[in-house]
Design an enzyme around this catalytic site. Structure first.
Site, PDB file in Angstrom:
ATOM      1  N   HIS A  56      -6.989  -2.954   9.998  1.00 31.71           N
ATOM      2  CA  HIS A  56      -8.212  -3.699   9.647  1.00 31.71           C
ATOM      3  C   HIS A  56      -9.078  -3.873  10.897  1.00 31.71           C
ATOM      4  O   HIS A  56      -9.248  -5.003  11.371  1.00 31.71           O
ATOM      5  CB  HIS A  56      -7.845  -5.079   9.082  1.00 31.71           C
ATOM      6  CG  HIS A  56      -7.077  -5.070   7.800  1.00 31.71           C
ATOM      7  ND1 HIS A  56      -6.539  -6.211   7.235  1.00 31.71           N
ATOM      8  CD2 HIS A  56      -6.762  -4.061   6.947  1.00 31.71           C
ATOM      9  CE1 HIS A  56      -5.933  -5.904   6.102  1.00 31.71           C
ATOM     10  NE2 HIS A  56      -6.038  -4.599   5.907  1.00 31.71           N
ATOM     11  N   GLU A  84     -17.134  12.017  22.388  1.00 31.22           N
ATOM     12  CA  GLU A  84     -15.720  12.250  22.104  1.00 31.22           C
ATOM     13  C   GLU A  84     -15.437  12.452  20.614  1.00 31.22           C
ATOM     14  O   GLU A  84     -14.526  13.194  20.229  1.00 31.22           O
ATOM     15  CB  GLU A  84     -14.926  11.033  22.614  1.00 31.22           C
ATOM     16  CG  GLU A  84     -13.465  11.293  22.898  1.00 31.22           C
ATOM     17  CD  GLU A  84     -13.244  12.218  24.087  1.00 31.22           C
ATOM     18  OE1 GLU A  84     -14.186  12.403  24.885  1.00 31.22           O
ATOM     19  OE2 GLU A  84     -12.141  12.764  24.188  1.00 31.22           O
ATOM     20  N   GLU A 103       0.833  -1.208   0.000  1.00 36.63           N
ATOM     21  CA  GLU A 103       0.000   0.000   0.000  1.00 36.63           C
ATOM     22  C   GLU A 103       0.868   1.259   0.000  1.00 36.63           C
ATOM     23  O   GLU A 103       0.397   2.347   0.358  1.00 36.63           O
ATOM     24  CB  GLU A 103      -0.936   0.027   1.224  1.00 36.63           C
ATOM     25  CG  GLU A 103      -1.841  -1.185   1.376  1.00 36.63           C
ATOM     26  CD  GLU A 103      -2.913  -1.309   0.311  1.00 36.63           C
ATOM     27  OE1 GLU A 103      -2.948  -0.477  -0.608  1.00 36.63           O
ATOM     28  OE2 GLU A 103      -3.705  -2.265   0.400  1.00 36.63           O
ATOM     29  N   HIS A 136     -12.813  -3.297   3.967  1.00 34.58           N
ATOM     30  CA  HIS A 136     -11.367  -3.542   4.092  1.00 34.58           C
ATOM     31  C   HIS A 136     -10.775  -2.998   5.397  1.00 34.58           C
ATOM     32  O   HIS A 136     -10.150  -3.737   6.146  1.00 34.58           O
ATOM     33  CB  HIS A 136     -10.667  -2.932   2.866  1.00 34.58           C
ATOM     34  CG  HIS A 136      -9.188  -3.158   2.818  1.00 34.58           C
ATOM     35  ND1 HIS A 136      -8.487  -3.292   1.651  1.00 34.58           N
ATOM     36  CD2 HIS A 136      -8.247  -3.251   3.796  1.00 34.58           C
ATOM     37  CE1 HIS A 136      -7.205  -3.493   1.909  1.00 34.58           C
ATOM     38  NE2 HIS A 136      -7.033  -3.458   3.211  1.00 34.58           N
ATOM     39  N   HIS A 166      -2.515   2.302   8.454  1.00 36.70           N
ATOM     40  CA  HIS A 166      -3.613   1.525   7.884  1.00 36.70           C
ATOM     41  C   HIS A 166      -3.821   0.270   8.733  1.00 36.70           C
ATOM     42  O   HIS A 166      -2.874  -0.448   9.036  1.00 36.70           O
ATOM     43  CB  HIS A 166      -3.274   1.133   6.438  1.00 36.70           C
ATOM     44  CG  HIS A 166      -4.185   0.113   5.842  1.00 36.70           C
ATOM     45  ND1 HIS A 166      -5.554   0.284   5.789  1.00 36.70           N
ATOM     46  CD2 HIS A 166      -3.946  -1.095   5.274  1.00 36.70           C
ATOM     47  CE1 HIS A 166      -6.105  -0.778   5.212  1.00 36.70           C
ATOM     48  NE2 HIS A 166      -5.148  -1.632   4.895  1.00 36.70           N
TER      49      HIS A 166
HETATM   50  P1  13P Z   1       1.123  -5.378   3.167  1.00 34.46           P
HETATM   51  O1  13P Z   1       1.535  -6.663   3.838  1.00 34.46           O
HETATM   52  O2  13P Z   1       1.692  -5.286   1.778  1.00 34.46           O
HETATM   53  O3  13P Z   1       1.464  -4.173   4.005  1.00 34.46           O
HETATM   54  O4  13P Z   1      -0.459  -5.418   2.951  1.00 34.46           O
HETATM   55  C1  13P Z   1      -1.321  -5.530   4.039  1.00 34.46           C
HETATM   56  C2  13P Z   1      -2.615  -4.848   3.798  1.00 34.46           C
HETATM   57  O5  13P Z   1      -3.296  -4.507   4.746  1.00 34.46           O
HETATM   58  C3  13P Z   1      -3.058  -4.598   2.402  1.00 34.46           C
HETATM   59  O6  13P Z   1      -4.135  -3.712   2.377  1.00 34.46           O
HETATM   60 ZN    ZN Z   2      -5.275  -3.622   4.267  1.00 37.71          ZN
END
Ligand code: 13P
Ligand code: ZN
Length: 301
Positions: A167, A195, A141, A236, A165
């Protein structure tokens, strides 16, 4: 092994390998690297980083680059063309997690799971100058991170340094019950707990389900990052930005917690979002006014 044997051993390793062996602790000891590794571990402990899920990049200061430079490899990797370009990141250095590397392993072995990359003078290619041992490359990413850094640097007058980033479960689940629309999602998050409007008064952007790692998702996200400091990727996860690791992690955490509270309230209410009590639009305005925050009025009724 006696002293002469170990000296001979170092000669046998070759100059570059010796430098690398001696340097690891030096770079890994730096406060920015400690903060970087701590955030990775914190995210893992929250359950946001299954397998290799999630990634982190940090735009280093000139002083940090100067301190680490003596320990950079003598043989940097090849310049790798990016499909994106940024004038305001020409020559910038980033600390990055590796593609396919696990956030839960970062603290155990920083030099394997994390690297430092240098951006070229044109702002359209990078090369690895430290870490990412055993043939590692920056996160898949990286295009999104790079474009987001560029946009947030411009939006914050240079203050933004961190793009994160993850999840997080509840944010992802939320995108299954709400349309990928910034106004709808932001209003729900703001109204989950008082908050939120203080932590993200501009709101949160949302991109629809798109191909991870693609230039298209990088461009769509960075377009929204001109307005918001966090952007949800439907189905995602979430991208958050900030001036330091605490603020960025805190933003991710607050958004995920709000999504969780909304989900809990829905379950307690038999699936209906007609709650007996919630935060009104006037409540939101009053909270923002009290702190002199510029609330995104477009998201209020
Ligand atoms: P990477 O292992 O390349 O960082 O990818 C993980 C991810 O969350 C892809 O969206
Ligand atoms: Zn991801």
């Amino acid at each position: 092994m006696d002293v002469m044997d170990s000296v001979q051993g170092m000669f046998d390793m070759g100059a570059s390998a010796v430098k690398e062996a001696v340097s690891k602790p030096a770079v890994e000891r730096q406060p920015f690297m400690r903060g970087f590794a701590r955030l990775c571990n914190d995210g893992w402990l929250q359950g946001w980083h299954e397998r290799n899920g999630g990634n982190l990049t940090y735009r280093m200061t000139d002083d940090e680059v100067k301190t680490c430079k003596p320990y950079f490899t003598d043989e940097p990797g090849e310049w790798v063309d990016m499909d994106v370009q940024a004038d305001n990141l020409r020559g910038a250095f980033f600390t990055v997690t590796g593609a396919g590397r696990f956030m839960r392993n970062v603290e155990l072995d920083i030099a394997h799971n994390v690297g430092i990359v240098e951006t070229n003078g044109a702002g359209d290619a990078y090369r690895v100058v430290w870490g990412l041992h055993d043939g590692g490359v920056p996160t898949s990413e990286f295009s999104s991170h790079f474009m987001n850094h560029s946009v947030r640097v411009a939006a914050t007058d240079g203050a933004c340094r961190v793009i994160y980033h993850a999840h997080p479960d509840n944010v992802i689940a939320l995108t299954k019950i709400l349309p990928p629309d910034a106004r709808t999602v932001t209003r729900m998050l703001w109204k989950a707990m008082t908050e939120c409007v203080m932590v993200f008064p501009k709101g949160v952007g949302v991109v629809p389900c798109m191909v991870p790692g693609s230039t298209e998702i990088a461009r769509a996200t960075s377009e929204l990052m001109k307005t918001y400091d966090a952007v949800i990727w439907a189905q995602h996860g979430l991208f958050a930005s900030g001036p330091d690791f605490d603020a960025t992690f805190g933003l991710m955490h607050a958004i995920e917690k709000a999504a969780k509270i909304h989900g809990l309230a829905l379950m307690m209410n038999g699936g209906s979002s007609e709650f007996a009590n919630t935060i009104s639009d006037d409540d939101l305005r009053a909270i923002a006014r009290n702190l002199n925050l510029a609330l995104n009025e477009e998201f209020l009724d």
